[in-house]
Design an enzyme around this catalytic site. Sequence first.
Site, PDB file in Angstrom:
ATOM      1  N   LYS A   1       1.138  -1.280   0.020  1.00  0.00           N
ATOM      2  CA  LYS A   1      -0.036  -0.221   0.177  1.00  0.00           C
ATOM      3  C   LYS A   1       0.907   1.217   0.066  1.00  0.00           C
ATOM      4  O   LYS A   1       1.582   1.480   1.033  1.00  0.00           O
ATOM      5  CB  LYS A   1      -0.932  -0.032   1.233  1.00  0.00           C
ATOM      6  CG  LYS A   1      -1.913   1.046   1.136  1.00  0.00           C
ATOM      7  CD  LYS A   1      -2.507   1.705   2.160  1.00  0.00           C
ATOM      8  CE  LYS A   1      -1.770   3.079   2.655  1.00  0.00           C
ATOM      9  NZ  LYS A   1      -1.696   4.039   1.902  1.00  0.00           N
TER      10      LYS A   1
ATOM     11  N   GLU B   1      10.325   1.637  10.103  1.00  0.00           N
ATOM     12  CA  GLU B   1      11.145   2.855   9.698  1.00  0.00           C
ATOM     13  C   GLU B   1      10.341   3.914   9.969  1.00  0.00           C
ATOM     14  O   GLU B   1       9.596   4.297   8.961  1.00  0.00           O
ATOM     15  CB  GLU B   1      11.672   2.502   8.269  1.00  0.00           C
ATOM     16  CG  GLU B   1      12.464   1.319   7.936  1.00  0.00           C
ATOM     17  CD  GLU B   1      13.792   1.581   8.591  1.00  0.00           C
ATOM     18  OE1 GLU B   1      14.236   2.734   8.657  1.00  0.00           O
ATOM     19  OE2 GLU B   1      14.540   0.435   8.810  1.00  0.00           O
TER      20      GLU B   1
ATOM     21  N   CYS C   1      13.763  11.367   5.676  1.00  0.00           N
ATOM     22  CA  CYS C   1      13.745  11.042   6.777  1.00  0.00           C
ATOM     23  C   CYS C   1      15.067  11.010   7.484  1.00  0.00           C
ATOM     24  O   CYS C   1      15.150  11.197   8.808  1.00  0.00           O
ATOM     25  CB  CYS C   1      13.299   9.514   7.065  1.00  0.00           C
ATOM     26  SG  CYS C   1      14.017   8.346   5.980  1.00  0.00           S
TER      27      CYS C   1
ATOM     28  N   GLU D   1      10.067  16.969  13.968  1.00  0.00           N
ATOM     29  CA  GLU D   1      10.400  16.742  12.698  1.00  0.00           C
ATOM     30  C   GLU D   1       9.533  17.575  11.886  1.00  0.00           C
ATOM     31  O   GLU D   1       8.338  17.436  11.447  1.00  0.00           O
ATOM     32  CB  GLU D   1       9.997  15.299  12.125  1.00  0.00           C
ATOM     33  CG  GLU D   1      10.509  14.786  10.826  1.00  0.00           C
ATOM     34  CD  GLU D   1       9.997  13.385  10.474  1.00  0.00           C
ATOM     35  OE1 GLU D   1       8.904  13.046  10.817  1.00  0.00           O
ATOM     36  OE2 GLU D   1      10.903  12.804  10.001  1.00  0.00           O
TER      37      GLU D   1
END
Length: 484
Positions: A180, A255, A289, A387
């Site tokens: 997905k 992750e 990331c 972040e």
Amino acid sequence: MTTFEIDPGRLFIGGQWREAADGARTEVVDPSRGVVVTTVAEAGAADVDAAVRAAREAADAGSWSGLSGRERGRILLRVAELIRAEADEIARLESLDVGKPITLAHAVDVTNAANDYEYFASLAFSLDGAHRDTPMNAHAYTKRGPIGVVAAITPFNFPLILAGSKLAPALAAGNTVVHKPADETPLSALYMAGLLQRAGVPDGVVNVVTGSGPVAGEALLRHPGVDKIAFTGSTAIGRHAASVAGENLKPVTMELGGNAAHLVFEDADLEKAVGAIIKGFVFNTGQFCMGGPRLLVARPVYSTLLNILADAVPGVPVGDPRQVETVVGPMAGEKHLRKVEEYVDIARKEGARIVCGGERLDLDGGYYYKPTVIADLANDSRVVQEEVFGPVLTVQPFDTEDEAVALANSTPYGLAAGVQTGNLARAHRVADRLQAGIVWVNDWAMLDPAVPFGGVKDSGFGREYGPEALHSYTQVKSVVVSLD
Ligand code: NAP
């Protein structure tokens, strides 16, 4: 070009292209112009169920796991060849979908995806167990087999690479997959479904369901037919996914988010370091990331480095991702642009100094934000601790090596880190103390499928790349044969 039609743009289940059971479709937007370019099928729970059943049937039939590692490896090498042969089209799709500069899409996304399949094909050739010497009168050995059906859930920022970094090892190990992709950036996943079929991957071994996280993603996470969950995305959704996996006792790799520190010591080569610093925070428009958005600089060179950045950063080419000279494209979606604006506003309100950037770039209706450098912030500022996931660099001074390490390790994340120094002993010493899954010394974002990466702390667990990734898609069986 104002419209783009991906053919066929439907769900890929059991080797067939089909519309969602309820006929739902969702729009795909070109972020460089803010216009809808195509629609793709939006999977519901019934479609996810069909995809998992197809993957289960293929797993049980052994059409893939029953091949030798060498046979699977040959097909995966063909995948790598086809990616390279069709690089122009794949790069164009990835650039259109994510807004990433065409040069980057070619040099990084397509190249790495091909390398991933090639590397894991090579590991498939030699996937084997071991003989174990014991005091028993027995012949004891281990075998590595596939886990079964893998649910691969991937984020919006590197759709092609992050799908490859899951599918390539999962397939090398003999698993079947339901993938997905992120609802914002589904195009390369659909393209790859067709390419994998053309390369010879049997029907049902790879299935792609496009759709939203809360509906298709959730249905996939919870499906009892899934044997392993491989998730890449934000820490918040990862936490949820891990808890669902825990309830159902499914193995997971996570992750998750990052907020890496980049440490510059006074003995660093500043002219060289500045290239790595800029790459670290503008690469993929900061939607990386493993980007390096937190710059920590030794006080003796703090002002000098800030001045160099103030001169250099405004010169980074921002603009139309179709132009080969563009280095920074738009954010991948309007919501990402708004998030970056909010964080920079918070920094302003906290009294921080905007050294350069700090605003949108008004171009063609796209979601552009100027590369931004922010100084004079407290370490507990939200823009430092959270972040931001955009082209924003915060810069803080430090006085000692201990302080640099403490600041670097002071956020909940631990995905990547970087050190700029001319002192070899310091490089190793500091790399050892940084809480991160990967540390770069005197450069940034040096990645290769042979080198594992992954998180510690809130950045997750498990590793992508390397034999470590392959092994995470296998289970070990021991066989002990009595010699009596
Ligand atoms: P996200 O919002 O967490 O989404 C990741 C994936 O999870 C998407 O496919 C999403 O679908 C799906 N999802 C959302 N809700 C779900 C649910 N309830 N159940 C199952 N799946 C669900 O992340 P993102 O915004 O796409 O990506 C950015 C984040 O990913 C950043 O935090 C970044 O650091 C992280 N990231 C980490 C790595 C790494 O290697 N550690 C690499 C790249 C990115 P929808 O898109 O449809 O919502």
